[in-house]
Design a protein around this motif. Sequence first.
Motif, mmCIF file in Angstrom:
data_model
loop_
_atom_site.group_PDB
_atom_site.id
_atom_site.type_symbol
_atom_site.label_atom_id
_atom_site.label_comp_id
_atom_site.label_asym_id
_atom_site.label_seq_id
_atom_site.Cartn_x
_atom_site.Cartn_y
_atom_site.Cartn_z
ATOM 1 N N SER A 102 1.083 -1.635 -0.474
ATOM 2 C CA SER A 102 0.689 -0.038 0.051
ATOM 3 C C SER A 102 1.177 1.105 0.261
ATOM 4 O O SER A 102 0.738 2.210 0.058
ATOM 5 N N PHE A 103 2.234 1.484 -0.301
ATOM 6 C CA PHE A 103 2.797 1.945 -0.382
ATOM 7 C C PHE A 103 2.647 3.195 -1.193
ATOM 8 O O PHE A 103 2.676 4.849 -0.397
ATOM 9 N N ASP A 104 2.104 2.908 -2.028
ATOM 10 C CA ASP A 104 1.788 4.225 -3.651
ATOM 11 C C ASP A 104 0.150 4.906 -2.494
ATOM 12 O O ASP A 104 0.448 6.378 -2.118
ATOM 13 N N GLU A 105 -0.697 4.214 -2.419
ATOM 14 C CA GLU A 105 -1.720 4.980 -1.705
ATOM 15 C C GLU A 105 -1.321 5.610 -0.156
ATOM 16 O O GLU A 105 -1.705 6.632 -0.127
ATOM 17 N N GLU A 106 -0.432 5.414 0.965
ATOM 18 C CA GLU A 106 0.406 5.428 2.056
ATOM 19 C C GLU A 106 0.809 7.248 1.650
ATOM 20 O O GLU A 106 1.004 8.174 2.426
ATOM 21 N N ALA A 107 1.761 6.762 0.688
ATOM 22 C CA ALA A 107 2.417 8.174 -0.064
ATOM 23 C C ALA A 107 1.616 9.491 -0.066
ATOM 24 O O ALA A 107 1.239 10.281 0.474
ATOM 25 N N TRP A 108 0.684 9.570 -1.091
ATOM 26 C CA TRP A 108 -1.088 10.161 -1.573
ATOM 27 C C TRP A 108 -1.597 10.562 -0.312
ATOM 28 O O TRP A 108 -1.454 11.608 0.055
ATOM 29 N N ALA A 109 -2.067 8.972 1.311
ATOM 30 C CA ALA A 109 -2.389 9.857 2.112
ATOM 31 C C ALA A 109 -1.375 10.607 2.728
ATOM 32 O O ALA A 109 -1.765 11.912 3.365
ATOM 33 N N PHE A 110 -0.642 10.714 3.102
ATOM 34 C CA PHE A 110 0.577 11.646 3.537
ATOM 35 C C PHE A 110 0.603 13.256 3.318
ATOM 36 O O PHE A 110 0.447 14.229 4.065
ATOM 37 N N ASP A 111 0.676 12.408 1.562
ATOM 38 C CA ASP A 111 0.514 14.316 0.900
ATOM 39 C C ASP A 111 -1.013 14.938 1.639
ATOM 40 O O ASP A 111 -1.160 15.891 1.957
ATOM 41 N N LYS A 112 -2.231 14.010 1.687
ATOM 42 C CA LYS A 112 -2.820 14.787 1.385
ATOM 43 C C LYS A 112 -3.299 15.409 3.385
ATOM 44 O O LYS A 112 -3.828 16.340 3.367
ATOM 45 N N CYS A 113 -3.019 14.358 3.823
ATOM 46 C CA CYS A 113 -2.559 14.701 5.856
ATOM 47 C C CYS A 113 -1.627 16.080 5.815
ATOM 48 O O CYS A 113 -2.287 16.447 6.916
ATOM 49 N N ARG A 114 -1.115 15.852 5.592
ATOM 50 C CA ARG A 114 0.286 17.144 5.468
ATOM 51 C C ARG A 114 -0.231 18.353 5.088
ATOM 52 O O ARG A 114 -0.152 19.537 5.566
ATOM 53 N N VAL A 115 -1.512 18.541 3.799
ATOM 54 C CA VAL A 115 -1.357 19.675 3.436
ATOM 55 C C VAL A 115 -2.990 20.284 4.596
ATOM 56 O O VAL A 115 -3.438 21.486 4.710
ATOM 57 N N VAL A 116 -3.421 18.729 5.308
ATOM 58 C CA VAL A 116 -4.466 19.679 6.386
ATOM 59 C C VAL A 116 -4.001 19.379 7.844
ATOM 60 O O VAL A 116 -4.522 20.452 8.867
ATOM 61 N N GLY A 117 -3.150 19.379 7.663
ATOM 62 C CA GLY A 117 -1.870 20.182 9.233
ATOM 63 C C GLY A 117 -1.610 18.706 10.202
ATOM 64 O O GLY A 117 -0.791 19.161 10.839
ATOM 65 N N VAL A 118 -1.686 17.725 9.304
ATOM 66 C CA VAL A 118 -0.896 15.890 10.305
ATOM 67 C C VAL A 118 0.201 16.321 9.692
ATOM 68 O O VAL A 118 1.085 15.883 9.002
#
Length: 180
Positions: free
Chosen positions: A68-84
């Motif tokens: 799930s590395f591609d999904e995780e990388a995508w999720a990291f980016d999305k979460c970083r944008v909202v402040g996580v």
Amino acid sequence: MPEKVFQSFKPTHTTQEVIYLTEKTLGKKVTNISRQDLGQINAVYFATLSDKTDCVVRISPKERNSNSFDEEAWAFDKCRVVGVPTPEILALNTSPSNFPEPYMITQRLPGVNGEEAHLSEDQKPAVLSQLGHYLSLIHSVHIEGFGTLHKQGETFVGEHPTLWHYIEYEFETGWWLPVV
């Protein structure tokens, strides 16, 4: 001594191969590395590089035939944008082009995992409040669809169009059903 609840996947590669992979990929010498018994999906290593960068090397065993590395990388980016706070991805490879197993190398965030955190009763409410805050931020990330994520263009979407479709699918294909 308390019994360990789980152990992470036993790797088929050697630690020396992980050092070689990390050094070749990041172009920096590994000065320290240790295998961590964390998670149940990947083989996990904590490494320190010659420039004092601490990183996490996660390798998805080829026996799993998925990662799930591609999904995780995508999720990291999305979460970083909202402040996580999410780790910076230093390297990601899901094809066997330079290592026989998919891997992701990230910068290691400061702190300890929950099992190692020895919090006083006075500290627990503040930590739970902070975790709740981050959880609310994660849940503010909009994702189309429900269920297992699939790549669609530059994003990921759930495989079912509505929550009801997802629930129906789960009930119709659940592990509890007799094997026919």
